[in-house]
Design an enzyme around this catalytic site. Structure first.
Site, PDB file in Angstrom:
ATOM      1  CD  GLU A 144      -2.647   1.394   2.516  1.00 13.99           C
ATOM      2  OE1 GLU A 144      -3.667   2.106   2.496  1.00 13.99           O
ATOM      3  OE2 GLU A 144      -2.227   0.833   3.546  1.00 13.99           O
ATOM      4  CG  ASN A 195       8.953  10.250  -2.177  1.00  9.07           C
ATOM      5  OD1 ASN A 195       8.415   9.916  -3.230  1.00  9.07           O
ATOM      6  ND2 ASN A 195       8.855  11.478  -1.681  1.00  9.07           N
ATOM      7  CG  ASP A 224      -2.182  15.543  -1.478  1.00 11.63           C
ATOM      8  OD1 ASP A 224      -3.000  16.177  -2.182  1.00 11.63           O
ATOM      9  OD2 ASP A 224      -1.457  16.087  -0.625  1.00 11.63           O
ATOM     10  CG  ASP A 226     -12.987  11.821  -0.234  1.00 16.06           C
ATOM     11  OD1 ASP A 226     -11.757  11.755  -0.485  1.00 16.06           O
ATOM     12  OD2 ASP A 226     -13.512  12.785   0.333  1.00 16.06           O
ATOM     13  CD  GLU A 257      -6.315   4.847   9.704  1.00 14.28           C
ATOM     14  OE1 GLU A 257      -5.583   4.183  10.454  1.00 14.28           O
ATOM     15  OE2 GLU A 257      -6.165   4.891   8.470  1.00 14.28           O
ATOM     16  CE1 TYR A 258      -7.356  12.098   6.170  1.00 15.16           C
ATOM     17  CE2 TYR A 258      -5.709  10.626   5.249  1.00 15.16           C
ATOM     18  CZ  TYR A 258      -6.034  11.805   5.890  1.00 15.16           C
ATOM     19  OH  TYR A 258      -5.045  12.683   6.246  1.00 15.16           O
ATOM     20  CD  GLU A 259     -13.354   3.043   2.548  1.00 17.28           C
ATOM     21  OE1 GLU A 259     -14.295   2.383   2.035  1.00 17.28           O
ATOM     22  OE2 GLU A 259     -12.177   2.632   2.582  1.00 17.28           O
TER      23      GLU A 259
END
Length: 212
Positions: free
Chosen positions: A44, A96, A118, A154, A192-194
């Site tokens: 990931e 990175n 991002d 999203d 977490e963002y989802e």
């Protein structure tokens, strides 16, 4: 969002080489040495606090996972999750995405996950998007032939851009969902963002694309 600097993060990372791989270049082409079992490797890119990759490793013990996160102040949260779970099939990398070819060889990786990357909405920042053509070339250079990228966001603009980018690069669009949480897709593990964005009423977009 401005990241809070945590000057002690590097010291903590150094304390847990069994979880965060040090000198990953030395394992290029031989990542089976990092894990207890020789199994398919999924990575990931942009793991954040590590909820997705940790839960995936729990759910699929027959697959090895590496969570990649560039920010030390964030990866230590993923490290805390891994210390608690102590999963033999999960490791972390503090690198990175642009350096992936330095640490992975062709055929090292079986699948790539891109979750809530991002969006870099300004046109002048297009090359920073993780679905930009240069990154798609990097992924192709470390994936086994015919393997996949699974992408969730999203951000409608980023999703539309990514579908166009995937198609222009010649990737096969195998699965597309314009509203994941209202679809029949099974086995979704939220980041977490989802969870945060879906509770706000945001639609979640998902696709699976394959190199041909």
């Amino acid at each position: 969002m401005r990241l809070r600097h945590k000057p002690w993060a590097q010291e903590k990372i150094n304390q847990y080489p069994q979880y965060i791989i040090a000198n990953p270049e030395s394992f290029k082409g031989k990542y089976e040495e990092v894990f207890e079992k020789q199994q398919p490797l999924h990575i990931e890119i942009g793991s954040g606090k590590g909820r997705f990759i940790t839960e995936m490793a729990k759910a699929h013990p027959d697959i090895n996972y590496i969570g990649i996160e560039v920010y030390q102040s964030i990866i230590i949260s993923a490290l805390d999750n891994l210390i608690e779970a102590d999963l033999p099939n999960l490791k972390l990398l503090n690198v990175n995405a642009g350096d992936l070819e330095k640490i992975f060889e062709k055929n090292d990786v079986d699948r790539i996950y891109l979750n809530f990357s991002d969006p870099w909405p300004k046109t002048r920042h297009e090359k920073r998007r993780l679905t930009y053509k240069n990154y798609l070339q990097i992924y192709q250079n470390i994936l086994k032939d015919g393997r996949e990228i699974h992408f969730k966001t999203d951000n409608q603009g980023l999703f539309e851009y990514s579908l166009t980018s995937f198609s222009a690069y010649g990737l096969l669009l195998k699965y597309i969902s314009l509203d994941l949480h209202k679809s029949e897709f099974e086995g979704n593990i939220m980041t977490e963002y989802e969870e945060k964005f879906s509770k706000m009423g945001n639609r979640i977009y998902r696709c699976e694309v394959q190199y041909q």
